[in-house]
Scaffold this motif. Structure first.
Motif, PDB file in Angstrom:
ATOM      1  N   SER A 157      -4.396   6.172   2.918  1.00  0.00           N
ATOM      2  CA  SER A 157      -3.862   5.666   1.868  1.00  0.00           C
ATOM      3  C   SER A 157      -3.925   5.884   0.602  1.00  0.00           C
ATOM      4  N   TYR A 158      -3.211   5.593  -0.574  1.00  0.00           N
ATOM      5  CA  TYR A 158      -3.373   6.181  -1.971  1.00  0.00           C
ATOM      6  C   TYR A 158      -4.733   6.223  -2.374  1.00  0.00           C
ATOM      7  N   GLN A 159      -5.519   5.112  -2.070  1.00  0.00           N
ATOM      8  CA  GLN A 159      -7.032   5.096  -2.580  1.00  0.00           C
ATOM      9  C   GLN A 159      -7.761   6.111  -1.830  1.00  0.00           C
ATOM     10  N   GLU A 160      -7.352   6.241  -0.510  1.00  0.00           N
ATOM     11  CA  GLU A 160      -8.611   7.363   0.271  1.00  0.00           C
ATOM     12  C   GLU A 160      -8.002   8.856  -0.450  1.00  0.00           C
TER      13      GLU A 160
END
Lengths: 67, 693
Positions: free
Chosen positions: A43-46
């Motif tokens: 994901s973008y956060q990861e």
């Protein structure tokens, strides 16, 4: 004309992010989709955390920035 | 290669470039030959920019096509190993921004300011010639070599091409250079913040601002770099504005006033704590702020110089070309060439050009634009710094940068001494300038940053006039430099820790474990202790510290550049392109001559203000006779000055040993390579570029 401006804007945003070591997330996702469809996509956060750690944390003695 | 339409347009194609070259030559003629009347800064800008463009069009193209033979059909590491993370084929303009942000730091801003004591002409000429024939060539060559070797680092390439021993020596050299760089950068911050409550408050304010940004990006709106950077910037400008009120406050003003020694200990403590914190909390957000602030300031300064078109008040040449200058000692040759490192040629760039950039290059023909072009851009930043230092009154320049031991400690004596050199300034002007920029004093502010800040403030406050804006822009400039120096200290300590743990790990394997908390602490403290030692020594040095540390930094940085250019020469010979080896061998030889000569002068010169051993002996003899030499007030301090000078001498010997042993191995390797009939370099095998994605 509008396409050119939009493209210039996109490059400017990419350049600003890459200046601080953050590659383009969309490029990463499309790369994973086309080349490694079997593997999970971050994901973008990861992705953000992984890249931040890679730039400053793991360094292996490689400076990210000159004097 | 034959270009068919070029047959009749062959000469016409070169006409605009010829015109540009003539413009550059004329502008340079004005810069070099006009005497006794001040010239406009735009002449320097015109001269440098047109020469850069012509050099890029012809010399860089010659290197690309003849020396390197760049091949657009050859797949780059980014294409071969594309993973969307470390290896990503990146649009060349985007990559240019990344590379430029990584190479341009405080160096190109400080060196030219210090070099301005000889006038603007020597610095300008060296910046232009140095970048065209040495600096940009080095960056371009290293980027090319690393791209052809799957993004290998400089140390790895030296090991592969020249052997294990020179590889280890080069790595050790890199570590020592890192320590000196951290010390000298930290010294610049100390010199700028000492006795400056306004500057101190704004710099301290960046800590909670950065931590807030870090938490915001981690938890509140993960990964939103753009919006939080804008918020951070607004908070930062608020802190600068509020700092004026803090400095004027009868309670908080003195509370934020610290001496150089106090700030030194704070920085040392900060270095240890900051390097142990998680990167997302402080380092990363502040890096974002400092990067964007840096780019913004550079653009702003360029616009300011173009719009204001200021006159240069510094003479083209001062009497200090003979080596008696107050800011740093040493004659034009060789010391100008090590005082201005970054901007002309900087060895540290070899580490960047063999770092992340080669893994992002989409096609190797773009290495010319990124490597050569990026360095030209940095040189232009250095030219602007030289302009900013030359637009302020020369008297003010020397009052700010001369050590108190030489010119005195109060405005009256400083003004009298500086005026006696021919740079007329009154005590009232010095006091008025201090008031304008919101400081108690402008005296003894060596180190480049404050001088540059005054220059930037003078330029920017003319672009955006308003009440009391001088003080705001001065502290803006100080903050902008302090911010990215602190980031460099933090990131450099982490990188140095890895190097140190690596080094110690060969004796005690447990210490190489980077996940071990204890090994990390030991590595961090060791690294901070090393740069902290040189920093402390510089801060208490009566002759200004910069006087000692900046030449050490310049020598080490230029020697690293020498090592990189030697490596490039060896590889060219191994590739059987020996007839083009002069492209890297000539600048390498020039750098080795300058640095070795400068190193020997720093070691053996009989003048104690120049030679380390002479200074150490002076204190040793005085100690033996029971005398006290200023500024030492007791025997222990005398002892300290003596030991410091012996250590600096030892370090100089070490740098000389590193570079001469690399040269020895290079000659050995080159001789062996010449006996082979085939090329013997360790280039990665050719892989064709995939025709379509």
């Amino acid at each position: 004309m509008f396409n050119d401006i939009a493209r210039a804007g996109r490059y400017l945003g990419q350049a600003a992010r890459l200046m601080v070591g953050m590659p383009d997330y969309d490029t990463y996702v499309s790369h994973m989709r086309t080349r490694h469809p079997d593997q999970p996509v971050m994901s973008y956060q990861e992705f953000f955390r992984e890249r931040q750690d890679a730039r400053y944390g793991g360094g292996k003695g490689r400076p990210v920035r000159c004097c | 290669m034959n270009r068919s339409p070029a047959v009749n347009g062959g000469l016409v194609r070169h006409l605009p470039w010829l015109l540009l070259a003539v413009v550059g030559a004329c502008a340079l003629g004005v810069v070099a030959l006009r005497r006794g009347e001040s010239i406009n800064a735009l002449w320097i800008v015109a001269a440098s920019v047109s020469i850069y463009l012509v050099a890029y069009r012809y010399y860089a193209l010659f290197i690309a096509t003849k020396v390197m033979r760049l091949d657009p059909t050859r797949a780059t590491p980014a294409v071969v190993n594309n993973d969307g993370l470390d290896y990503v084929p990146t649009h060349r303009h985007v990559l240019f921004g990344h590379h430029f942000a990584a190479i341009a730091g405080a160096g190109p801003l400080v060196g030219p300011v210090l070099a301005a004591q000889m006038g603007y002409l020597p610095g300008t000429l060296w910046l232009i010639a140095g970048v065209v024939f040495a600096g940009a060539v080095q960056d371009f060559m290293v980027l090319f070599l690393s791209t052809r070797r799957n993004g290998r680092s400089l140390g790895e390439m030296v090991r592969e091409e020249m052997g294990r021993v020179p590889g280890t020596i080069a790595l050790f050299g890199c570590f020592m250079i890192m320590i000196i760089i951290l010390a000298v950068l930290a010294l610049i911050v100390v010199k700028a913040l000492a006795e400056s409550p306004w500057g101190m408050f704004t710099v301290i304010a960046t800590l909670p601002i950065a931590v807030f940004m870090g938490i915001y990006m981690r938890f509140i709106r993960p990964g939103r770099i753009g919006e939080i950077s804008v918020i951070g910037l607004v908070l930062l400008l608020g802190a600068i504005w509020y700092g004026g009120a803090i400095a004027a406050d009868p309670y908080w003003g003195p509370a934020f006033t610290f001496t150089g020694v106090q700030i030194t200990w704070m920085l040392i403590g900060y270095g240890i704590v900051a390097a142990m914190l998680p990167v997302w909390l402080l380092l990363a957000p502040r890096d974002y702020l400092s990067t964007f602030l840096k780019i913004g300031t550079i653009v702003g300064l360029a616009i300011g110089i173009l719009v204001i078109a200021p006159e240069l008040k510094m003479p083209a040449l001062t009497q200090f070309v003979d080596g008696t200058g107050p800011v740093w000692k040493g004659a034009l040759f060789p010391f100008l060439f090590i005082t201005i490192a970054c901007g002309a040629v900087s060895g540290f760039h070899a580490l960047i050009s063999s770092g992340t950039t080669p893994k992002l290059l989409d096609n190797e023909v773009n290495a010319r634009y990124i490597g050569y072009g990026g360095m030209l851009m940095e040189s232009f930043v250095a030219v602007m710094a030289l302009v900013a230092a030359s637009v302020i009154e020369p008297g003010l320049y020397f009052a700010m940068n001369s050590p108190p031991a030489l010119v005195g400690t109060d405005v009256a004596s400083v003004a009298a001494t500086v005026s006696s050199w021919g740079f007329v300034i009154t005590p009232e002007t010095l006091e008025a300038t201090a008031r304008d920029i919101g400081e108690h004093t402008v005296l003894a502010r060596a180190g480049g940053a404050p001088t540059l800040a005054v220059g930037i403030a003078q330029i920017l406050h003319q672009v955006l006039p308003g009440e009391n804006t001088m003080a705001f822009w001065y502290h803006f400039a100080i903050l902008f430099e302090a911010l990215f120096i602190l980031t460099a200290v933090d990131a450099g300590t982490r990188a140095g820790r890895f190097m140190l743990q690596d080094l110690l790990g060969s004796f005690v394997p447990a210490l190489a474990r980077t996940k071990s908390w204890f090994a990390n602490l030991l590595g961090t403290v060791g690294c901070v202790a090393l740069w902290g030692y040189f920093l402390y020594q510089g801060v208490v040095d009566p002759l200004g510290g910069i006087n000692t540390l900046w030449p050490l930094f310049g020598i080490s940085n230029q020697m690293l550049a020498g090592v990189a250019l030697i490596l490039a020469t060896v590889v060219l010979i191994k590739m059987k392109r020996g007839r083009y080896a002069w492209v890297t061998a000539v600048p390498a030889a020039w750098l080795l001559i300058c640095t070795t000569y400068a190193g020997l002068i720093k070691l053996f010169d009989a003048n104690p203000a120049v030679g380390f051993l002479a200074q150490a002996n002076r204190y040793r003899e005085a100690l033996a006779n029971g005398e006290l030499l200023a500024p030492a007030v007791n025997a222990a301090q005398m002892q300290q000055v003596m030991i410091n000078n012996y250590i600096n001498a030892g370090l100089t010997v070490l740098f000389l040993a590193v570079v001469s042993s690399i040269l020895f191995y290079a000659i050995k390797t080159a001789l062996v390579a010449r006996r082979h009939s085939e090329r013997s370099d360790k280039e990665a095998p050719y892989q064709p570029m995939p025709s379509a994605h």
